[in-house]
Each structure stands twice: as structure tokens, then as C-alpha cells.
Scaffold this motif. Sequence first.
Motif, PDB file in Angstrom:
ATOM      1  N   ASN A 123      -3.303 -10.209  -5.945  1.00 49.65           N
ATOM      2  CA  ASN A 123      -2.066 -10.700  -5.353  1.00 49.65           C
ATOM      3  C   ASN A 123      -1.295  -9.517  -4.761  1.00 49.65           C
ATOM      4  O   ASN A 123      -1.716  -8.360  -4.877  1.00 49.65           O
ATOM      5  N   HIS A 124      -0.145  -9.818  -4.176  1.00 46.72           N
ATOM      6  CA  HIS A 124       0.597  -8.785  -3.453  1.00 46.72           C
ATOM      7  C   HIS A 124       0.947  -7.603  -4.352  1.00 46.72           C
ATOM      8  O   HIS A 124       0.672  -6.445  -4.004  1.00 46.72           O
ATOM      9  N   GLN A 125       1.523  -7.863  -5.496  1.00 47.38           N
ATOM     10  CA  GLN A 125       1.960  -6.782  -6.366  1.00 47.38           C
ATOM     11  C   GLN A 125       0.782  -5.988  -6.907  1.00 47.38           C
ATOM     12  O   GLN A 125       0.841  -4.757  -7.023  1.00 47.38           O
ATOM     13  N   GLN A 126      -0.293  -6.678  -7.232  1.00 47.96           N
ATOM     14  CA  GLN A 126      -1.486  -5.979  -7.719  1.00 47.96           C
ATOM     15  C   GLN A 126      -2.065  -5.065  -6.642  1.00 47.96           C
ATOM     16  O   GLN A 126      -2.523  -3.952  -6.936  1.00 47.96           O
ATOM     17  N   LEU A 127      -2.042  -5.534  -5.388  1.00 40.65           N
ATOM     18  CA  LEU A 127      -2.566  -4.722  -4.287  1.00 40.65           C
ATOM     19  C   LEU A 127      -1.709  -3.478  -4.072  1.00 40.65           C
ATOM     20  O   LEU A 127      -2.231  -2.367  -3.914  1.00 40.65           O
ATOM     21  N   VAL A 128      -0.397  -3.653  -4.100  1.00 42.17           N
ATOM     22  CA  VAL A 128       0.505  -2.508  -3.949  1.00 42.17           C
ATOM     23  C   VAL A 128       0.307  -1.520  -5.096  1.00 42.17           C
ATOM     24  O   VAL A 128       0.249  -0.302  -4.896  1.00 42.17           O
ATOM     25  N   ASP A 129       0.194  -2.032  -6.304  1.00 42.51           N
ATOM     26  CA  ASP A 129      -0.007  -1.154  -7.470  1.00 42.51           C
ATOM     27  C   ASP A 129      -1.316  -0.371  -7.361  1.00 42.51           C
ATOM     28  O   ASP A 129      -1.383   0.798  -7.772  1.00 42.51           O
ATOM     29  N   LEU A 130      -2.359  -1.022  -6.840  1.00 45.07           N
ATOM     30  CA  LEU A 130      -3.643  -0.348  -6.679  1.00 45.07           C
ATOM     31  C   LEU A 130      -3.487   0.900  -5.807  1.00 45.07           C
ATOM     32  O   LEU A 130      -3.974   1.989  -6.150  1.00 45.07           O
ATOM     33  N   PHE A 131      -2.799   0.746  -4.673  1.00 47.20           N
ATOM     34  CA  PHE A 131      -2.669   1.856  -3.739  1.00 47.20           C
ATOM     35  C   PHE A 131      -1.645   2.880  -4.218  1.00 47.20           C
ATOM     36  O   PHE A 131      -1.881   4.093  -4.101  1.00 47.20           O
ATOM     37  N   VAL A 132      -0.514   2.414  -4.730  1.00 50.79           N
ATOM     38  CA  VAL A 132       0.576   3.327  -5.064  1.00 50.79           C
ATOM     39  C   VAL A 132       0.398   3.945  -6.445  1.00 50.79           C
ATOM     40  O   VAL A 132       0.379   5.175  -6.603  1.00 50.79           O
ATOM     41  N   LYS A 133       0.253   3.108  -7.460  1.00 48.90           N
ATOM     42  CA  LYS A 133       0.265   3.605  -8.839  1.00 48.90           C
ATOM     43  C   LYS A 133      -1.080   4.165  -9.283  1.00 48.90           C
ATOM     44  O   LYS A 133      -1.124   5.074 -10.116  1.00 48.90           O
TER      45      LYS A 133
END
Length: 570
Positions: free
Chosen positions: A518-528
Motif C-alpha cells: 500500500n502507499h505507506q508501505q511503499l514510502v517506508d520501503l524507499f525512505v526508512k
Amino acid sequence: MEIADIRALADIAHRHGIPLIADTTMIPFTQFSAKDLGVDIEVVSSTKYISGGATTIGGLVIDYGTVPNFGKRMRQEMLMNFGAYMSPHVAYMQTVGLETLDARYRVQAGNALAVAKAIKDIPEIKKVRYPGLPEDPFHDIARRQFGETSGAMLTIDLASKEACFSFINNLKKNNYMTYDFDKIIDRSGTDDLKHGVLSERYGDANLLPLWVADMDFETPPFITDALRKRLDHSLFGYTMMPEGYWRHIAQWIDDHHQWRPKEEWMTYIPGIVKGIGMAINVFVKEDEKVIIQPPVYHPFRLTPLGNRRQVVYNPLIETSLPGELGKTYAMDFEQLDSVCDSKCRMLILSNPHNPAGICWDADTLRRLAHFCHERGIIVISDEIHCDMALFGNRHIPFASVSEEAAQCSITFGAPSKTFNIAGIVSSYAIVPNDKLRSRFYSWLEANELNEPHIFSPIATLAAFTPEGELWRKQMLKYIEGNIDFIINYCRENIPQIKPWRPQASFLVWLDCRDLGLNHQQLVDLFVKRAHLALNDGEMFGKGGEGFMRINVAAPQSILQTALNRIKEVL
């Protein structure tokens, strides 16, 4: 630069009992075995590679023993005519030359290949003949006979006598340079946005930033030199627009996009997003609407909303390109017709499209122009990436496709993306319609928003030059290499991520939907997890879910690091 098939010549000569004597001066004997190719006697001049110039008279004759008594007879002739030994100076030069020959030649051949690649796209040049270029007709035979080196000489075909003089004059001015796009630039201490807001926007100041659309390449030196020259005159008072400025820009547009705007159609604006906001305030009332086509550059949505105008959405349709070229978007005219009402006053077009890098075709633009012209809708065409068409694609200015397009449009452009001068605001507007132009430009003039700062015209005039064209072409070649690198890397190492091949710009739309996040998981993958700062697809609106946008205008080593990080966390 033609290369003989030595083996074939040797076979013919030997069938007729004739020895093959080969002058191999242009490729040193350290690079290949003439004997293995059937040569009987090899002649090498000392004036090319052995001593590096005309420091000796003579060379080498190598007898491979296939011609009876040849070596003995030749030595006798040499002794009779020249004496028993060389002079000490000549002997020394020969020895030094032979010791360093292999290393020197490889460097020289590498330089020749670099020059051939750098100049083959210069407008005056019709063809560069160098066997090291893959497209050269003698490339394969050169590789077969000489391995990875193809000599240190090349020839150039020029289109005309005038082109020849232009090329020579530019050489005299040192206008043909090669630029180092692999160079890592330390931007610390410059207050650059790309690094400076990471903590605020991403919660981590130590991310590798590949988000905002400026390059990690140095601004070209001819622009820096022009600015420095003006800085040397230390008085920065009120300044007028340079004479011929708009003619210069119009000529650049005509040369690159085959559309010649009239000079009176053009004016300065203090930035393209600012220009969109200004046009909205001039032409769209607070109870009226602006149409955008998501997924698209997010200020297209934020600017109308921030100015209290309603936004109408005409989402693009995902479609496939021919063959193996992957995915792209098309305009949905049926949906556009269904959502457009009498309150719609403006449509903002991204041309070329950001984030997918589409060069819209003439038929699509013509159809859009007809739709909007009939309904009295103004088209704002953001063409900031117009000079960055890739892989043989062509940008088509919206206003150029028809009279309807010209009469309903306001075009915004700038050299800032192409030449990496976003901090030097150099944007311009083009409005062919007299009534639209009078209304818009009088508002800009009343607010003194059409007056550039002192450095804007200087940077633009320096960019839109033959030097700028050479830099632009080399930069685009490097960008194309980076795009191919990312596509190939993902296919081989991260098949869940499918980059779309852009037709223009240095932004790549990464399709991450196969990751199933999902959106938050995708952002976390790249950022965190991968510690990267990219733009997430949702900010571009409907259709952007599951995508990330990456800026590939960076040294390839940086992109390698970024992709390795993604691979490691998946």
C-alpha cells in the motif's frame, strides 16, 4: 578510415605466390599479430607511435621468415647505404618509444574514441568515420583484427563548405568540449533544496535525494563564465532586457521545434508555477474551474486549489507502447467531455508530460486544441522539458499544431531544466492570441512581474548557443544511458519494479505495483529501509498509486548505489 581484411588479402597473395607486405603504421604491432593474419613482411614507421612524432627517420621492418633471404638482403642494403648502426639519439628515441608504446597507444586510442563519440552529433558534422564506433562499417573487422583498440585517427565528413568553416571556427574557439557527467558534486553549504529539506519532508536528513527535478550535474561552464563576467563589473543597478533577447529565444525554439513565435508574443515570467497562478488569477473567477490530467505534476492541482478555484480531473488512460517499449498514457477525451461544463475556463497541459515523460503527438494535441477552442477553454501548456526529448523522440509545441491551438493557448517555457539553472529564474510566456496576450501581459506589467532580474537574460543567452547545444546533446546521451541502466538493472535484479521509458526529461516513472504494497508501505520501503528520497506516485493524483518518481540526472554511480539499496531491502 577504411580497414583492410588482412587475412583475405594474404590468402589471395599466397595463392599466387606473392608475399604480402603490410604497412601497419596506423596500428602498432603491439596491438595485434600481423604474422597470425598471414603477413610476410611488416613495415612500421617510427614517426607515428614509436617515438611519438617526427623525432626519428625510419622505422621497423619485421621479417617473419616466409620470404627466402629477404632479411639478409635488406640488412646488407641498410649497411651499404646507412652504415653499421643508428646515431645515439635515434637509438635512444627508438628504445624509449618501444618501452612506452603499448601504454601510450591505448590512451591515444581511447582519446580518439571519446572524441568520435563527443562530436558525432554536432550539427555541422555529417558523419564521423572511426572504426571504434559501433555504427562504423569497419567496426567488426577492426575488432576481429585489432581487439579493443581502433587507432588514434579519425576522419570527419562535413555537410558543406560553410559547415566546414563553422566547424573549424568553433574548434579555434574551443567550443567543442566533452563534459564529465560522472563527476560527484558536493552541494553542501549551498542551501540547495534537494538536501536542505530532507528532514522536514522525509523525517531523515541523511537520505540519498533523487526527488526534486534539478540535476546533480554542474551547470555548464559557459553559463557560469557569462555570469562571472557580469559579476566582475561590480555595479548591479536597474537593468533593461538585452537587445535581440526575444529574437534569440525565438530562433532557438524554431531551430529545435520548428515553430517560430513572434517576438511580440513573448514576455518574461518569474517562474512557470508562478505563471500558472498568475494566469489563473487573471482568467479564472473564483466560482470557475481548472481541468488537470492526473497523474501529473502536483502544482497543477495545488496552485488552483490554493487560489480557491475548483479542480476538475480528467485522468489519463494507461496504455501500451508498440513492441517492447512498455507502458505510457493516453488522453481520455470521452471522460473529458463528460466532466467539462460551462464553468471550466482553463486546462493545464504538461507537454512533455511529467512524470511519465510523454512527448504528446500532433493528433492528440490537435484534438485537445479543437475541444478547448470550441468551449472557450484556455490551455496553459507547460513545456519546461521541451528541450529534453530522448531516444529520437520529438517535442511538438502545443500552439504549433493548429490555428485553434495557437488562439486558445498560453505556452510557458524555460532553459532551467535543460541547463540546470532552476535557481536563476529564466521563464517565459508565449501568447499568440491578441486579446489573451493583452489581458495577461497588461496585468503582469501593472504588477512589474514581467521584469527579469539581472542574471536571468545573461544565463539564458549563454545557454541558447552552439556551446549550449553541444552540452545539451552530451547531457541527453548520458541521461539516455542512465535510463537504460535503470531499466536493465531492474529487469535483472528487481523485476517487481518496472521503469517506464520516458520519451523526454530526466524523470523516470517507476511502476512498483507488483510489490503488492500500500502507499505507506511503499514510502517506508524507499525512505526508512532503502534510505532514499523519491517522489511518491500518489502526490501526482489518480493513477499514481503504486508508483515512485526518480530523478536520473545524476552520476551513474549514484544511481547504482540507489538501486543496490532497493535490491538489498527486497
